[in-house]
Design a protein around this motif. Structure first.
Motif, PDB file in Angstrom:
ATOM      1  N   PHE A 146     -22.890  -0.777  -2.821  1.00  0.00           N
ATOM      2  CA  PHE A 146     -21.592  -0.249  -3.248  1.00  0.00           C
ATOM      3  C   PHE A 146     -20.637  -0.133  -2.059  1.00  0.00           C
ATOM      4  O   PHE A 146     -19.488  -0.565  -2.114  1.00  0.00           O
ATOM      5  N   TRP A 147     -21.126   0.442  -0.954  1.00  0.00           N
ATOM      6  CA  TRP A 147     -20.277   0.572   0.238  1.00  0.00           C
ATOM      7  C   TRP A 147     -19.850  -0.801   0.750  1.00  0.00           C
ATOM      8  O   TRP A 147     -18.705  -0.993   1.168  1.00  0.00           O
ATOM      9  N   CYS A 148     -20.781  -1.758   0.731  1.00  0.00           N
ATOM     10  CA  CYS A 148     -20.438  -3.108   1.191  1.00  0.00           C
ATOM     11  C   CYS A 148     -19.331  -3.693   0.332  1.00  0.00           C
ATOM     12  O   CYS A 148     -18.380  -4.291   0.841  1.00  0.00           O
ATOM     13  N   PHE A 149     -19.455  -3.509  -0.965  1.00  0.00           N
ATOM     14  CA  PHE A 149     -18.457  -4.020  -1.901  1.00  0.00           C
ATOM     15  C   PHE A 149     -17.092  -3.421  -1.565  1.00  0.00           C
ATOM     16  O   PHE A 149     -16.089  -4.131  -1.452  1.00  0.00           O
ATOM     17  N   LEU A 150     -17.067  -2.093  -1.361  1.00  0.00           N
ATOM     18  CA  LEU A 150     -15.801  -1.437  -1.018  1.00  0.00           C
ATOM     19  C   LEU A 150     -15.239  -1.981   0.297  1.00  0.00           C
ATOM     20  O   LEU A 150     -14.039  -2.243   0.405  1.00  0.00           O
ATOM     21  N   SER A 151     -16.119  -2.163   1.290  1.00  0.00           N
ATOM     22  CA  SER A 151     -15.645  -2.661   2.589  1.00  0.00           C
ATOM     23  C   SER A 151     -14.991  -4.024   2.427  1.00  0.00           C
ATOM     24  O   SER A 151     -13.914  -4.288   2.975  1.00  0.00           O
ATOM     25  N   VAL A 152     -15.667  -4.898   1.679  1.00  0.00           N
ATOM     26  CA  VAL A 152     -15.121  -6.243   1.485  1.00  0.00           C
ATOM     27  C   VAL A 152     -13.760  -6.155   0.813  1.00  0.00           C
ATOM     28  O   VAL A 152     -12.802  -6.823   1.212  1.00  0.00           O
ATOM     29  N   LYS A 153     -13.642  -5.274  -0.165  1.00  0.00           N
ATOM     30  CA  LYS A 153     -12.365  -5.149  -0.882  1.00  0.00           C
ATOM     31  C   LYS A 153     -11.274  -4.614   0.044  1.00  0.00           C
ATOM     32  O   LYS A 153     -10.135  -5.080   0.008  1.00  0.00           O
ATOM     33  N   VAL A 154     -11.638  -3.655   0.903  1.00  0.00           N
ATOM     34  CA  VAL A 154     -10.644  -3.106   1.839  1.00  0.00           C
ATOM     35  C   VAL A 154     -10.158  -4.206   2.772  1.00  0.00           C
ATOM     36  O   VAL A 154      -8.957  -4.353   3.022  1.00  0.00           O
ATOM     37  N   LEU A 155     -11.088  -5.025   3.258  1.00  0.00           N
ATOM     38  CA  LEU A 155     -10.682  -6.092   4.178  1.00  0.00           C
ATOM     39  C   LEU A 155      -9.878  -7.158   3.449  1.00  0.00           C
ATOM     40  O   LEU A 155      -8.917  -7.699   3.990  1.00  0.00           O
ATOM     41  N   GLU A 156     -10.274  -7.449   2.218  1.00  0.00           N
ATOM     42  CA  GLU A 156      -9.539  -8.477   1.463  1.00  0.00           C
ATOM     43  C   GLU A 156      -8.137  -8.017   1.120  1.00  0.00           C
ATOM     44  O   GLU A 156      -7.226  -8.840   0.972  1.00  0.00           O
ATOM     45  N   ALA A 157      -7.946  -6.705   1.037  1.00  0.00           N
ATOM     46  CA  ALA A 157      -6.636  -6.168   0.644  1.00  0.00           C
ATOM     47  C   ALA A 157      -5.544  -6.645   1.592  1.00  0.00           C
ATOM     48  O   ALA A 157      -4.402  -6.806   1.195  1.00  0.00           O
ATOM     49  N   ARG A 158      -5.896  -6.894   2.866  1.00  0.00           N
ATOM     50  CA  ARG A 158      -4.932  -7.392   3.838  1.00  0.00           C
ATOM     51  C   ARG A 158      -4.234  -8.657   3.341  1.00  0.00           C
ATOM     52  O   ARG A 158      -3.060  -8.882   3.602  1.00  0.00           O
ATOM     53  N   ARG A 159      -5.004  -9.477   2.608  1.00  0.00           N
ATOM     54  CA  ARG A 159      -4.431 -10.754   2.197  1.00  0.00           C
ATOM     55  C   ARG A 159      -3.508 -10.628   0.989  1.00  0.00           C
ATOM     56  O   ARG A 159      -2.885 -11.598   0.589  1.00  0.00           O
ATOM     57  N   TRP A 160      -3.460  -9.447   0.401  1.00  0.00           N
ATOM     58  CA  TRP A 160      -2.639  -9.305  -0.796  1.00  0.00           C
ATOM     59  C   TRP A 160      -1.485  -8.342  -0.598  1.00  0.00           C
ATOM     60  O   TRP A 160      -0.513  -8.388  -1.322  1.00  0.00           O
ATOM     61  N   SER A 161      -1.604  -7.474   0.367  1.00  0.00           N
ATOM     62  CA  SER A 161      -0.591  -6.424   0.461  1.00  0.00           C
ATOM     63  C   SER A 161       0.685  -6.967   1.103  1.00  0.00           C
ATOM     64  O   SER A 161       0.641  -7.772   2.002  1.00  0.00           O
ATOM     65  N   LYS A 183       9.090 -12.208   4.189  1.00  0.00           N
ATOM     66  CA  LYS A 183       8.073 -11.193   4.434  1.00  0.00           C
ATOM     67  C   LYS A 183       8.772  -9.874   4.698  1.00  0.00           C
ATOM     68  O   LYS A 183       9.658  -9.792   5.560  1.00  0.00           O
ATOM     69  N   LYS A 184       8.383  -8.869   3.929  1.00  0.00           N
ATOM     70  CA  LYS A 184       8.972  -7.546   4.141  1.00  0.00           C
ATOM     71  C   LYS A 184       7.873  -6.590   4.558  1.00  0.00           C
ATOM     72  O   LYS A 184       6.768  -6.617   3.999  1.00  0.00           O
ATOM     73  N   TYR A 185       8.175  -5.801   5.575  1.00  0.00           N
ATOM     74  CA  TYR A 185       7.284  -4.678   5.886  1.00  0.00           C
ATOM     75  C   TYR A 185       7.974  -3.443   5.343  1.00  0.00           C
ATOM     76  O   TYR A 185       8.843  -2.882   6.001  1.00  0.00           O
ATOM     77  N   GLY A 186       7.626  -3.051   4.157  1.00  0.00           N
ATOM     78  CA  GLY A 186       8.352  -1.957   3.529  1.00  0.00           C
ATOM     79  C   GLY A 186       9.800  -2.362   3.364  1.00  0.00           C
ATOM     80  O   GLY A 186      10.082  -3.432   2.835  1.00  0.00           O
ATOM     81  N   PRO A 187      10.732  -1.550   3.835  1.00  0.00           N
ATOM     82  CA  PRO A 187      12.142  -1.927   3.678  1.00  0.00           C
ATOM     83  C   PRO A 187      12.603  -2.929   4.738  1.00  0.00           C
ATOM     84  O   PRO A 187      13.667  -3.501   4.607  1.00  0.00           O
ATOM     85  N   VAL A 188      11.822  -3.127   5.786  1.00  0.00           N
ATOM     86  CA  VAL A 188      12.249  -4.015   6.869  1.00  0.00           C
ATOM     87  C   VAL A 188      11.972  -5.458   6.487  1.00  0.00           C
ATOM     88  O   VAL A 188      10.845  -5.808   6.136  1.00  0.00           O
TER      89      VAL A 188
END
Lengths: 515, 314
Positions: free
Chosen positions: A500-515, B13-18
């Motif tokens: 479970f922790w591994c799954f969460l870790s992978v998701k946290v790291l993958e989040a970089r590619r979507w945020s 690419k936006k960093y928040g409002p920037v």
């Protein structure tokens, strides 16, 4: 001026600043030296039957030596002075194995040359391989590794490497060869020698630059040796003989052969996960944190062992190891070492930016997380083996037979819950760029697991929560395992939490590619 | 459009409002060596990080070798070599060990790995420190180890973020030579602040500022532009100006007074003409003296200043 005609000379001075005097490390090193000397003194005085005012057991001496050694390892890795590092390399790295060799062989020769007893019974052959010889070899290895790593002069480094390779090859060949010939040798000296030899050879290959540079052939040879041993042991087990070889000697030799082959495969593997894990593991051996963790474990285990030893003066029912490991000492240790081992893993890479470099290679998040977990897990189990080292001392010193099988189930339980804790640590390390934040979060997590244990005691009988807490907490799992009861369902809970922790870790790291 | 090695469409690419990168478009053909310029904080590193798949774009599409950075991130990473600006390295590894480790991660086959590592060590001139720990290297060496790592798998596209920062002048020249030798067979996107470097090796230049693309073109085209005449005349400023404006072939005159009696002029002339002699003659005929007479071609520095400053004022 064109670049063709001008060739810049190699740069010599590194820009990195380092302390001139490693004063803290030196203090620790000197304290360690004192502890080792005192410990050795106690052993010698006891062996000479000196009448001292107070009775100090050999075990206090052992504990002093182990703790002092750990302190000196730390100093050996940290000191900035080349001369001091070389001193450690020569005295510790080469002197210790040689004294180990003398301690192992000299008593054998002396006892061999003595006249046979008058009653016609066979001559007693004694060796000090247990407890001194093997410990000398192991300690020598720990001094050789930092020596080879930090030595700047190629010639000196070669000497260290050759020492490592030769000692390793000798230990492995004698251990494996002897073990294949004589069952009794395999069960006592052979297996320990073979494993020691493996440790030396792995370090040798690692210092040669891993299995890709010069270490490739030695690594292949290691694997081939393992396979050959495995096959010979198998054939000898299959051939009918007056005395059966298969159990236990044949089985043991086959296991050791398989371990050699697996380790060699791990070293030469090109699989991304294995490549990453090798780096993680070697990073531990070059970081001061790891040596501090080893030092702390040695200290706590030493204290626990002294208490345990004095407790042994009274008769105890088997399994006696319960009184050693089934205590809060090991629980306290694990609470501290898990954050220390995991805090750095991802947060440090994110802080320094190496994470960006790593993720720009075709590497997925899953192997990254798994390699962090696997690397820390191997190191974690290594720190736990220190506890077992003290037990070997007990067996050798006291000639005391004790029930060792609960240790197997205990270590399985530790491994399962260890995976859970480390995976939790990896997750917290993924969350932040700061090692400290990761450490504090992981420590809080460890306290939570401790809290569940106390909650399980406090909640009144019959409540569902009592059952939940009892099955979740790792302390009950460990203590039951020490009693020889290994609950599969509790192991499964720990392992699934780890997943479970591994799954969460992978998701946290993958989040970089979507945020 | 798979023929482009790098394709960027309306990337933001936006960093928040920037807003770090605002709707930029460009394409790079295979084998091209492109200088990527802009002031600090213009969005160069952000754009490069999006291309290396490390950061997601807020909107728009970026593709490397025909693979989308978002959906085919693995394929993209297999085809790029990236040198980040600060060159993060693991301090406890040796140079040689690190490069081998990176080669393995980038799936360089065992049979050629050794030779690839050797070739990279050689090309980036880090052979003499191959056994040194990365933590003890000077900035120049770190930079070159980073470059060696970027090219170890012989990727089709190289993305280099300030590859020459921290190098001494001779190392800069050597590194630029190395990069130039890779052009043609490799597509290279190179960011830097040092304009003469770009002029020395790149033909194509992209300038961005405050997140928007300001100029995309070839330096050779810049050279083909009609040069300006620069003239300094001692005499009454307004009269001299009128005289010059009356000359055939003059398109535009900019004048400003330099000294008490000297006025400097920048004269745009029609294509294919060189008015220097004619101008000098007519000025001399009126009894004024000429202190300076020169042709000025627009160079990258002038272009850069123009592009970055003029739009900033606008």
């Amino acid at each position: 001026m064109s670049t063709e005609t001008f060739t810049a000379g190699p740069e010599t001075a590194p820009s990195a600043l380092s302390e001139d005097q490693a004063s803290v490390a030196r203090t620790i090193g000197l304290t360690g030296l004192t502890a080792v000397v005192l410990g050795t003194l106690i052993l010698i005085l006891n062996a000479a039957n000196a009448k001292l005012g107070i009775e100090i057991g050999n075990n206090v001496g052992f504990a002093g030596i182990v703790i002092g050694m750990a302190m000196m390892f730390y100093h050996a890795t940290r000191d900035t002075d080349q001369l001091i590092r070389r001193l450690y390399g020569y005295v510790g790295g080469i002197g210790l194995p040689i004294s180990g060799l003398i301690l192992s062989l000299l008593p054998v020769i002396i006892s061999w040359s003595k006249a046979a007893p008058a009653d016609g019974s066979p001559k007693p052959i004694i060796s000090l391989f247990f407890p001194f010889g093997w410990a000398c070899f192991l300690a020598g290895l720990f001094f050789l590794i930092p020596f080879c790593r930090n030595e700047t002069e190629e010639k000196q480094r070669r000497y260290g490497l050759q020492a490592m390779g030769i000692i390793g090859a000798l230990l492995a060949l004698v251990g494996l060869g002897g073990g294949l010939i004589a069952s009794s040798f395999a069960l006592t000296y052979g297996s320990v020698m073979a494993l020691l030899g493996l440790a030396f050879l792995v370090a040798y290959i690692g210092q040669l630059g891993g299995a890709d540079l010069e270490g490739y052939r030695p690594a292949l040879a290691l694997g081939a040796l393992g396979l050959v041993v495995f096959l010979i042991a198998l054939i000898r087990s299959l051939v009918a003989a007056d005395t059966p070889y298969f159990v236990p000697a044949g089985l043991l030799m086959m296991t050791i052969g398989a371990i050699y082959a697996i380790v060699a495969a791990f070293l030469v593997s090109d699989q991304t996960l294995m490549v990453l894990t090798r780096r993680e593991l070697s990073a531990y051996f070059y970081s001061p944190v790891a040596y501090l963790v080893l030092l702390m474990t040695a200290l706590v285990a030493g204290i626990a062992y002294i208490f345990f030893y004095y407790g042994l003066q009274r008769e105890r029912p088997e399994p006696i190891v319960t009184n050693y490991l089934g205590d809060l000492f090991s629980v306290v240790t694990v609470t501290f070492i898990v954050p220390a081992l995991t805090m750095r893993l991802v947060s440090e890479e994110k802080r320094t930016g190496t994470y960006e470099v790593l993720m720009c290679a075709p590497v997925g998040e899953v192997p990254v997380v798994l390699s962090k977990l696997l690397g820390s897990f191997i190191f974690f189990m290594l720190t736990w083996s220190i506890w077992a080292v003290f037990l070997l001392a007990l067996r050798a010193d006291q000639e005391k037979m004790f029930e060792y099988r609960p240790l197997l189930s205990y270590y399985l339980a530790v491994a399962a819950s260890g995976l859970n804790f480390l995976a939790m640590g990896v997750f917290f390390s993924c969350m932040t760029r700061s090692q400290m934040v990761a450490a504090v979060l992981t420590f809080a997590g460890m306290l939570f697991w401790l809290f569940i244990f106390f909650a399980a005691q406090l909640i009144p009988q019959g409540s569902v929560w009592k059952a939940v807490c009892t099955h979740l907490n790792y302390i009950n799992l460990w203590w039951d395992a020490l009693g020889g009861r290994l609950h599969l369902r509790d192991i499964v809970i720990q392992l699934s939490l780890a997943a479970f922790w591994c799954f969460l870790s992978v998701k946290v790291l993958e989040a970089r590619r979507w945020s | 459009m798979t023929e482009h090695a790098i394709r960027v469409d309306n990337l933001s690419k936006k960093y928040g409002p920037v807003v770090a990168v605002d709707q930029i478009n460009f394409q790079v053909a295979p084998g091209e060596l492109v200088g990527f310029l802009g002031p600090n904080g213009a969005g160069k590193t952000t754009t490069m990080r999006i291309l290396t798949t490390f950061l997601p774009a807020t909107s728009g599409v970026a593709a490397v070798c025909g693979f989308d950075v978002m959906n085919d991130s693995m394929k993209v990473r297999e085809n790029i070599g990236y040198l980040p600006e600060s060159v993060p390295l693991y301090p406890e590894m040796r140079v040689e060990e690190y490069l081998t480790y990176r080669a393995k991660l980038k799936n360089v086959d065992r049979s050629v790995r050794r030779s690839r590592v050797e070739a990279s060590l050689e090309k980036c001139r880090v052979k003499e420190v191959r056994r040194r720990l990365l933590g003890t290297l000077s900035k120049g060496y770190r930079q070159r180890v980073g470059l060696a790592d970027a090219m170890i798998a012989d990727p089709k596209v190289l993305i280099l973020d300030e590859p020459t920062s921290g190098l001494d002048p001779i190392q800069i020249r050597q590194t630029l030579d190395t990069i130039k030798a890779l052009a043609g067979t490799h597509t290279i996107l190179l960011s830097t602040h040092i304009l003469p470097e770009v002029e020395a090796i790149c033909d194509r230049v992209i300038i961005i500022s405050r997140g928007t693309l300001r100029w995309d073109g070839r330096l050779s085209r810049l050279a083909e532009q009609v040069p300006m005449v620069v003239m300094e005349v001692r005499g009454p400023g307004e009269e001299v100006r009128k005289l010059i404006e009356g000359q055939a072939g003059v398109k535009k005159v900019d004048g400003r007074s330099l000294d008490d009696a000297i006025t400097g002029f920048e004269i745009e002339q029609e294509k294919g003409k060189d008015l220097r002699e004619a101008l000098a003659r007519s000025v001399m005929e009126r009894g004024w003296s000429v202190r300076r007479l020169d042709l000025r071609r627009k160079n990258l520095e002038a272009l850069y200043t123009d592009v970055v400053l003029s739009r900033d004022q606008a």
